[in-house]
Each structure stands twice: as structure tokens, then as C-alpha cells.
Write an enzyme that holds these catalytic residues in place. Structure first.
Site, PDB file in Angstrom:
ATOM      1  N   GLY A 156      -5.173   0.612  -4.910  1.00  0.00           N
ATOM      2  CA  GLY A 156      -6.351  -0.778  -5.951  1.00  0.00           C
ATOM      3  C   GLY A 156      -6.022  -0.363  -7.080  1.00  0.00           C
ATOM      4  O   GLY A 156      -5.316  -1.300  -7.884  1.00  0.00           O
TER       5      GLY A 156
ATOM      6  N   HIS B 167       0.611  -1.212   0.063  1.00  0.00           N
ATOM      7  CA  HIS B 167      -0.045   0.070  -0.388  1.00  0.00           C
ATOM      8  C   HIS B 167       0.949   1.270   0.276  1.00  0.00           C
ATOM      9  O   HIS B 167       0.735   2.022   0.928  1.00  0.00           O
ATOM     10  CB  HIS B 167      -0.855  -0.029   1.062  1.00  0.00           C
ATOM     11  CG  HIS B 167      -2.450  -0.048   0.672  1.00  0.00           C
ATOM     12  ND1 HIS B 167      -3.559  -1.151   0.096  1.00  0.00           N
ATOM     13  CD2 HIS B 167      -3.298   0.961   0.903  1.00  0.00           C
ATOM     14  CE1 HIS B 167      -4.933  -0.091  -0.039  1.00  0.00           C
ATOM     15  NE2 HIS B 167      -4.633   0.548   0.798  1.00  0.00           N
TER      16      HIS B 167
END
Length: 347
Positions: free
Chosen positions: A178, A171
Site C-alpha cells: 500500500g 501486490h
């Protein structure tokens, strides 16, 4: 086995350049719609097409920007594939810049902790690694990707799945993780020989099975990266990814087969000729669909390369009998396709 069987059939289909361009555009539009929808974009698939064509939807300006930026990023992925060089971490930071801001400016990684919470309750569902560890983890990820591209110790679908998982797990940004994870997966599949002419997208299968997608990514005994997620059993995510890929390839195989076997389709086996071309040559064919002659600057713009590199490519293609000079007497060179390839773009 299902993935490999469908891949082989799709690669051997006699798809002419016009049909191929249509299938590729359909796949890009689907990827744009579903990948942004997963992150909360409210535009319908039809509205995505309209937004890309310039239509404005009052009150949906952010949604419009998201789909336009994602489409730009997909086009940039195509240019990276055509370059056929190692997958660069810096280049992929540019992809994130396109996704978030519509500009090819490398985005710096996050400088603080981010937390992923459940929208309805605010409950923490994932605590990614600390900001100080992100740069090292990302460098390791890209080193691993390029090593796997070179050695192929694992099957390509597993390389892509592990890439997707690790990027999402690190992340590296506050937002856009995403979308860029799915774009990186697409790039890896293309470079591993599973791009299938760019006519399929996995994003629809993620979006239609969203709860399973998130559940597959949520592994390990704790939501904390350092308390189990880093060494978790990834079998569940690998199974979900391969199931999704098998479903996507089965669907596109049926659609592509139906397209090339309709009475209106040309039955000339252009696929055999297309396979003799490199990715950049196949992309340049798209320019010839609307123009009989093209210039070096047009090649540069279309491929996202410098004018000097475009001129060098044009010289190589002249020697390979891919291009011909339109008028040798003119100072400014214009190029046309050689007769052998002209039939790919004109009946």
C-alpha cells in the site's frame, strides 16, 4: 475540470522559496503520517514530527521506524523526479527497500502466495496473482507507465489512478504494498506535471475515507485475481481517485493562496523565476537557504547523485549563470548563487 482549474491556479501562484519550502515540508509530513496510518501506524501527526526529529516513544519503535523510512522514501522520490529519466522498475524496488528497511537496496518480489484477510474475521478478501506471475506483471506495468508518459493517450490523473490500482492488485510483496503503491502514484503525478511543486498529498484523503478507499479497490466478481479481478470494471476506483485528487487540490489551493496573500508574505513574483529552473536546480536552492556557498560533494549528497555527476551539473550551471565560483584561486571549488537567483533564498 476542477483538477485542471486548481492545478493552473496553484502553478501560477507567486510563491517565494521560503514559503514553498514550508508548504513542501508540510505535505511530506502529512503524507508520512497518513500513508503509514492507513497501514496501522499508531503515532499521531505531532508524534511523527517528533519521531523524525529523533524523539523516541517507548513501545512504538516499529512505528518510529516506519515513519522515518517512509520519509526517506519520499525524499528519494524527489531525487528520482529530479533525475527526469524513465520510471525504472529496479529503482522502484529500491523505494520499497527504503520503505521496509530504510536502505536503498532493491527488494526481491515475493516468492510465494500471500493472502489479504479481513482483520476482524480472518475472512479472505483478496487473493493476489501467483508469485510466478509477479515479475512479468510488474515489468508490464512499468512498460505501460513509461509508454503513457511518452504518448499521454490518457489524462495524467487516470494514468496515476490506473498505476495505483494495478500495483496494489499485483501486490508484489508480502508487506509494504500500500505504501509503495501510493509512492509510485506520487512519482507518476510529479513526472506527468501534476506534482504542483510538491505541496500537496493525496494520502490524507485516502485515510479520512478509508472504507471508501478499500471498497474502491475491491472490484470484480471474485476475491481471486484470476477469477474476475484481472478484467474488472475500474470505473469506481477511477472516480474515487479523481474525487480525492480534486479535494486535495482544492484544499491546497486555498491554503497556498492564503499563505501568499497574508501581509507577512513577500509579494515578489518568485514563481516566474522558479519556473525557469529545472527540478535539480530548485532542490539545490534549498542548500542555499542555510549556506551562502556550497561544494560539489554537498550537491551530490543533497541530490543523491555521484560526485562526478554533481561536478558536471555545476559546470552546466556556471555556464547558465545559475551559479558563480566563490574563489577561482582555490583548488576546491565552492559555489554561490548568481545575483539573479540570490533573492529567491534571501530577502
Amino acid at each position: 475540470m476542477a483538477i485542471e482549474a486548481d492545478r493552473q491556479v496553484i502553478m501560477e501562484l507567486p510563491i517565494n522559496i521560503d514559503v514553498l519550502a514550508g508548504l513542501r515540508e508540510t505535505a511530506k509530513l502529512a503524507a508520512t503520517h497518513y500513508s503509514t496510518q492507513i497501514e496501522g501506524n499508531r503515532l499521531t501527526q505531532a508524534q511523527v514530527v517528533e519521531a523524525l526529529a529523533g524523539t523516541h516513544f517507548p513501545g512504538r519503535e516499529r512505528d518510529e521506524a516506519e515513519v522515518r523510512n517512509y520519509y526517506k522514501a519520499l525524499e528519494h522520490i524527489e531525487s528520482i523526479v529530479a533525475a527526469n529519466s524513465p520510471i525504472s522498475e529496479t529503482e522502484f524496488r529500491r523505494v520499497h527497500g527504503l520503505v521496509m528497511h530504510g536502505r536503498r537496496t532493491p527488494t526481491p518480489y515475493r516468492d510465494g502466495q500471500n493472502v489479504i484477510r479481513e482483520a476482524a474475521t480472518g475472512k479472505v478478501v483478496y487473493l493476489p496473482p501467483e508469485a510466478g506471475d509477479v515479475a512479468v506483471l510488474m515489468a508490464d506495468l512499468f512498460d505501460w507507465i513509461n509508454s503513457q508518459m511518452a504518448t499521454r493517450e490518457l489524462p495524467a490523473p487516470l494514468i496515476a489512478a490506473l498505476t495505483h490500482y494495478q500495483y496494489a492488485t499485483i501486490h508484489p510483496y508480502y508487506d509494504g504494498n500500500g505504501r509503495t503503491a501510493r509512492l509510485l502514484t506520487t512519482l507518476v503525478l510529479h513526472r506527468a506535471g501534476y506534482g504542483l511543486k510538491g505541496i500537496y498529498s493525496l494520502d490524507e484523503h485516502y485515510a479520512r475515507n478509508l472504507s471508501q478507499y478499500y471498497a474502491a479497490l475491491t472490484v470484480g466478481p471474485s476475491h481471486n485475481y484470476y477469477l474476475g479481478r484481472v478484467e474488472a470494471d475500474l470505473t469506481g476506483f477511477l472516480e474515487f481517485f479523481c474525487d480525492s485528487m480534486a479535494a486535495a487540490l482544492s484544499s491546497v489551493r486555498a491554503r497556498a493562496t492564503d499563505t501568499v496573500t497574508t501581509p507577512t508574505a513577500r509579494h515578489t513574483d518568485d514563481a516566474a523565476v522558479l519556473r525557469t529552473l529545472d527540478p535539480r536546480q530548485r532542490r539545490v536552492l534549498e542548500l542555499f537557504r542555510t549556506s551562502v556557498v556550497i561544494t560539489g560533494p554537498e550537491i551530490a549528497t543533497h541530490l543523491g547523485i555521484s560526485p562526478r555527476t554533481a561536478n558536471l551539473l555545476a559546470r552546466e550551471w556556471l555556464e547558465a549563470d545559475f551559479l558563480e565560483i566563490e574563489d577561482p584561486a582555490r583548488r576546491t571549488r565552492k559555489y554561490r548563487l548568481s545575483p539573479h537567483y540570490e533573492r529567491l533564498v534571501r530577502p
